[in-house]
Design a protein around this motif. Structure first.
Motif, PDB file in Angstrom:
ATOM      1  N   ILE A  18       0.837  -1.204   0.000  1.00 18.26           N
ATOM      2  CA  ILE A  18       0.000   0.000   0.000  1.00 18.26           C
ATOM      3  C   ILE A  18       0.872   1.254   0.000  1.00 18.26           C
ATOM      4  N   ALA A  19       1.958   1.245   0.754  1.00 19.19           N
ATOM      5  CA  ALA A  19       2.865   2.403   0.775  1.00 19.19           C
ATOM      6  C   ALA A  19       3.387   2.700  -0.625  1.00 19.19           C
ATOM      7  N   LYS A  20       3.770   1.685  -1.344  1.00 16.31           N
ATOM      8  CA  LYS A  20       4.276   1.862  -2.704  1.00 16.31           C
ATOM      9  C   LYS A  20       3.175   2.430  -3.619  1.00 16.31           C
ATOM     10  N   LYS A  21       1.958   1.926  -3.459  1.00 15.53           N
ATOM     11  CA  LYS A  21       0.839   2.431  -4.264  1.00 15.53           C
ATOM     12  C   LYS A  21       0.552   3.901  -3.950  1.00 15.53           C
ATOM     13  N   VAL A  22       0.655   4.273  -2.673  1.00 15.50           N
ATOM     14  CA  VAL A  22       0.459   5.672  -2.283  1.00 15.50           C
ATOM     15  C   VAL A  22       1.537   6.533  -2.927  1.00 15.50           C
ATOM     16  N   GLN A  23       2.775   6.099  -2.825  1.00 14.28           N
ATOM     17  CA  GLN A  23       3.882   6.845  -3.424  1.00 14.28           C
ATOM     18  C   GLN A  23       3.655   7.024  -4.930  1.00 14.28           C
ATOM     19  N   GLU A  24       3.286   5.958  -5.626  1.00 11.48           N
ATOM     20  CA  GLU A  24       3.053   6.021  -7.067  1.00 11.48           C
ATOM     21  C   GLU A  24       1.883   6.932  -7.424  1.00 11.48           C
ATOM     22  N   ALA A  25       0.840   6.943  -6.583  1.00 16.22           N
ATOM     23  CA  ALA A  25      -0.335   7.773  -6.861  1.00 16.22           C
ATOM     24  C   ALA A  25      -0.026   9.265  -6.805  1.00 16.22           C
ATOM     25  N   PHE A  26       1.031   9.642  -6.104  1.00 21.93           N
ATOM     26  CA  PHE A  26       1.432  11.050  -6.042  1.00 21.93           C
ATOM     27  C   PHE A  26       2.101  11.514  -7.331  1.00 21.93           C
ATOM     28  N   GLY A  27       2.445  10.582  -8.208  1.00 23.84           N
ATOM     29  CA  GLY A  27       3.042  10.943  -9.491  1.00 23.84           C
ATOM     30  C   GLY A  27       4.406  11.577  -9.332  1.00 23.84           C
ATOM     31  N   ASP A  28       4.546  12.818  -9.830  1.00 24.22           N
ATOM     32  CA  ASP A  28       5.829  13.508  -9.830  1.00 24.22           C
ATOM     33  C   ASP A  28       6.221  14.121  -8.489  1.00 24.22           C
ATOM     34  N   VAL A  29       5.334  14.083  -7.508  1.00 29.02           N
ATOM     35  CA  VAL A  29       5.641  14.647  -6.191  1.00 29.02           C
ATOM     36  C   VAL A  29       6.668  13.751  -5.504  1.00 29.02           C
ATOM     37  N   LYS A  30       7.753  14.368  -5.027  1.00 33.39           N
ATOM     38  CA  LYS A  30       8.814  13.596  -4.364  1.00 33.39           C
ATOM     39  C   LYS A  30       8.364  13.176  -2.973  1.00 33.39           C
ATOM     40  N   ILE A  31       8.452  11.894  -2.725  1.00 30.74           N
ATOM     41  CA  ILE A  31       8.121  11.342  -1.416  1.00 30.74           C
ATOM     42  C   ILE A  31       9.299  10.487  -0.963  1.00 30.74           C
ATOM     43  N   ASP A  32       9.850  10.831   0.197  1.00 33.23           N
ATOM     44  CA  ASP A  32      10.921  10.030   0.785  1.00 33.23           C
ATOM     45  C   ASP A  32      10.290   8.904   1.597  1.00 33.23           C
ATOM     46  N   ILE A  33      10.761   7.685   1.365  1.00 33.45           N
ATOM     47  CA  ILE A  33      10.264   6.550   2.139  1.00 33.45           C
ATOM     48  C   ILE A  33      11.299   6.209   3.206  1.00 33.45           C
ATOM     49  N   ILE A  34      10.828   6.152   4.442  1.00 34.03           N
ATOM     50  CA  ILE A  34      11.690   5.856   5.573  1.00 34.03           C
ATOM     51  C   ILE A  34      11.118   4.653   6.311  1.00 34.03           C
ATOM     52  N   PRO A  35      11.844   3.554   6.379  1.00 39.01           N
ATOM     53  CA  PRO A  35      11.362   2.417   7.171  1.00 39.01           C
ATOM     54  C   PRO A  35      11.256   2.831   8.640  1.00 39.01           C
ATOM     55  N   VAL A  36      10.098   2.646   9.234  1.00 36.33           N
ATOM     56  CA  VAL A  36       9.898   3.079  10.614  1.00 36.33           C
ATOM     57  C   VAL A  36      10.853   2.331  11.553  1.00 36.33           C
ATOM     58  N   GLU A  37      11.267   1.148  11.165  1.00 38.61           N
ATOM     59  CA  GLU A  37      12.201   0.389  12.003  1.00 38.61           C
ATOM     60  C   GLU A  37      13.534   1.119  12.151  1.00 38.61           C
ATOM     61  N   ASP A  38      13.863   1.973  11.176  1.00 38.42           N
ATOM     62  CA  ASP A  38      15.134   2.702  11.180  1.00 38.42           C
ATOM     63  C   ASP A  38      14.959   4.178  11.520  1.00 38.42           C
ATOM     64  N   ALA A  39      13.727   4.604  11.802  1.00 37.83           N
ATOM     65  CA  ALA A  39      13.454   6.034  11.991  1.00 37.83           C
ATOM     66  C   ALA A  39      13.866   6.505  13.383  1.00 37.83           C
TER      67      ALA A  39
END
Length: 168
Positions: A18-39
């Motif tokens: 779902i996270a990947k689908k959300v990122q893709e749905a934003f199109g050209d908007v830059k979204i940084d993905i951060i694994p919460v395990e490493d946050a």
């Protein structure tokens, strides 16, 4: 639009999907993905716009990775930041705590000054109780991967369009 950080647990396949689908749905908007395990605290505080993904485990519990991060969340300064939450749950097997993870994290972020955005309607779901519900809305996007899989892509698309308007 300000930079967006998307935090989710990488150990749960469906939440990652779902996270990947959300990122893709934003199109050209830059979204940084951060694994919460490493946050760390600084990771959350560097973004003004945040998306978090969480599943609900067992009888309304946070998954281990969010449960371990939650005490650190309680020390953040999130004043002026916007947080949107998506969560996964099963309304058939767990109707008494459907997507409770959304509500638990919404409360945690609000307690440190964040504004929760991306609320969605509860219509179209059948469940008995959820701490993610306020009035007739979820405090985020509810996804039932098991029972309403065919509705997932449209719900994500609609939610992302809503977020584009609610994020600065």
């Amino acid at each position: 639009m300000k930079k967006i950080g998307l935090f989710y647990g990488t150990s749960t396949t469906k939440t990652a999907t779902i996270a990947k689908k959300v990122q893709e749905a934003f199109g050209d908007v830059k979204i940084d993905i951060i694994p919460v395990e490493d946050a760390w605290k600084k990771d959350f505080e560097q973004y003004d716009n945040i998306i978090v993904g969480v599943s609900t485990w067992f009888d309304g519990e946070l998954p281990t990775y969010w449960d371990e991060v939650k005490p650190e969340l309680e020390t953040l300064n999130m004043k002026g930041k916007k947080v949107a939450i998506f969560g996964l749950g099963d309304q058939v097997k767990y109707p008494d705590n459907f997507v409770d993870g959304i509500g638990i994290l919404a409360e945690a972020f609000e307690n440190v000054g964040a504004k929760i955005i991306g609320l969605t309607a509860t219509r179209g779901y059948t469940f008995d109780h959820s701490v993610a519900v306020r009035g007739d809305k979820f405090t985020g996007l509810a996804i039932d991967f098991e029972n309403q899989h065919s509705m997932t892509d449209q719900r994500i698309k609609d939610w992302v369009e809503q977020l584009k308007k609610e994020f600065d």
